[in-house]
Design an enzyme around this catalytic site. Structure first.
Site, PDB file in Angstrom:
ATOM      1  CE  LYS A 153      -3.826   2.252  -1.687  1.00 12.75           C
ATOM      2  NZ  LYS A 153      -4.069   3.101  -2.521  1.00 12.75           N
TER       3      LYS A 153
HETATM    4  N1  PMP Z   1      -4.054   3.743   4.816  1.00 10.10           N
HETATM    5  C1  PMP Z   1      -3.075   2.824   3.483  1.00 10.10           C
HETATM    6  C2  PMP Z   1      -2.587   1.617   4.741  1.00 10.10           C
HETATM    7  C3  PMP Z   1      -3.428   2.985   2.305  1.00 10.10           C
HETATM    8  O1  PMP Z   1      -1.879   2.158   2.061  1.00 10.10           O
HETATM    9  C4  PMP Z   1      -3.541   3.673   2.195  1.00 10.10           C
HETATM   10  C5  PMP Z   1      -3.091   3.399   0.540  1.00 10.10           C
HETATM   11  N2  PMP Z   1      -1.797   4.393  -0.141  1.00 10.10           N
HETATM   12  C6  PMP Z   1      -4.708   4.757   2.372  1.00 10.10           C
HETATM   13  C7  PMP Z   1      -5.009   4.048   3.369  1.00 10.10           C
HETATM   14  C8  PMP Z   1      -4.897   5.088   1.562  1.00 10.10           C
HETATM   15  O2  PMP Z   1      -6.323   4.606   0.446  1.00 10.10           O
HETATM   16  P1  PMP Z   1      -6.106   5.523  -1.454  1.00 10.10           P
HETATM   17  O3  PMP Z   1      -5.436   5.573  -1.990  1.00 10.10           O
HETATM   18  O4  PMP Z   1      -7.740   5.123  -1.849  1.00 10.10           O
HETATM   19  O5  PMP Z   1      -6.715   6.848  -0.575  1.00 10.10           O
END
Ligand code: PMP
Length: 311
Positions: A42
């Site tokens: 992120k």
């Molecule tokens: N795994 C974790 C631990 C996350 O915090 C996130 C983001 N919410 C994701 C996967 C998924 O990523 P995305 O928001 O790009 O779909």
């Protein structure tokens, strides 16, 4: 020498699993996003969203940022806010770990905890963030809708994967929280070579897998893996780039996360387990042409107090 820590976001290692799945017809390669400065994938979108808003003149010096976050976007935004001099408010559902809450508070963010309420409820974390943004004139990062999220994964995460595999990738596997990772990486990979398969790794209990397969979200269940899955498809999840789904239970996710730590020395979090469990199923079928690439979105430090990490 780097001008500031934000310059160190991205360009993460891609590592081949040496022990897990080594008897399968395809190799599994993992992108180590837990090695970003803020400890998760992120960081990429936090910086991209702030850069984009500054360039468009809607985010100005001294303003406060607010975001609805499972925790990792909050940590990414906290790094950017610290380096650029913004205030930060994070709205988190109570399901998310104590480790993430305390990390955010230590980073100087104001943390607001909401009940685990459905999207239709005024108490839902996204609705609370939206309301507070409106009432206080705070800048809402809006990761679930902001196109800068998908774009940065097309421009950086996907380009790095193409580079690091020499273009040989057979399939890409990822979970979806906002959908930014799978939509951005998937779109760019398919533009590069349209036969690359893109698979969603979805927790059992999430409504997204059914939506990908049928166009109608499945029932809203509960599950313990954090950061992925949803009751409703977010705007940044682009159904047209996804070829199939794998449904992974909490037990499979956490068992695989522990194996990544103990057998591979990859200090990854719960959704990394979901991704690798799904990647193993794809690798076992052996139908794609090239290695399976997946993501380790964050690290074990976000979950140290969680039962699944206790011995
Ligand atoms: N795994 C974790 C631990 C996350 O915090 C996130 C983001 N919410 C994701 C996967 C998924 O990523 P995305 O928001 O790009 O779909």
């Amino acid at each position: 020498m780097s001008q500031d820590i934000l310059k160190q976001i991205g360009r993460t290692p891609l590592v081949r699993l040496g022990r897990i799945g080594n008897d399968l017809p395809r190799e599994i390669w993992v992108k180590c996003e837990h090695l970003n400065p803020g400890g998760s994938i992120k960081d990429r979108i936090a910086l991209a969203i702030v850069d984009d808003a500054e360039a468009r003149g809607i985010l100005r010096p001294g303003m406060t940022l607010i975001e609805a976050t499972a925790g990792n976007t909050g940590v990414g935004l906290a790094l950017v806010a610290a380096a650029r001099g913004y205030g930060l408010v994070c709205v988190m559902p109570e399901k998310m770990s104590f480790d993430k809450r305390s990390a955010l508070a230590t980073l100087g963010a104001k943390v607001i905890i909401t009940p685990n309420a459905p999207p239709s409820s005024n108490d839902n974390f996204r609705n609370v963030a939206q309301r507070l943004s409106r009432e206080n004139g705070w800048f809402l990062a809006d990761q679930f809708r902001n196109p800068a999220n998908v774009r940065i994964h097309e421009e950086t995460t996907a380009e790095e994967i193409i580079d690091q595999t020499g273009g040989s990738i057979g399939a890409f596997v990822a979970g979806a929280g906002t959908g930014g990772t799978i939509s951005g990486v998937g779109r760019r990979l398919k533009a590069y070579r349209k036969d690359i398969t893109v698979i969603l790794a979805d927790p059992v209990g999430s409504a997204l897998a059914d939506w990908i397969e049928t166009g109608t979200p499945g029932p809203d269940g509960s599950y313990a893996v954090e950061g992925i899955g949803a009751a409703e498809p977010p705007a940044n999840l682009h159904r047209d780039v996804i070829d199939g789904v794998e449904r992974i239970s909490d037990d499979e996710s956490f068992e695989m996360a522990r194996r990544l730590i103990r057998e591979e020395g990859l200090l990854a979090g719960g959704s990394s387990g979901t991704n690798v469990a799904a990647a193993i199923r794809v690798a076992a079928r052996g139908q794609v042409d090239g290695p399976i690439v997946t993501i380790l979105p964050d690290g074990w430090d976000r979950y140290r107090s969680r039962p699944w990490l206790q011995v």
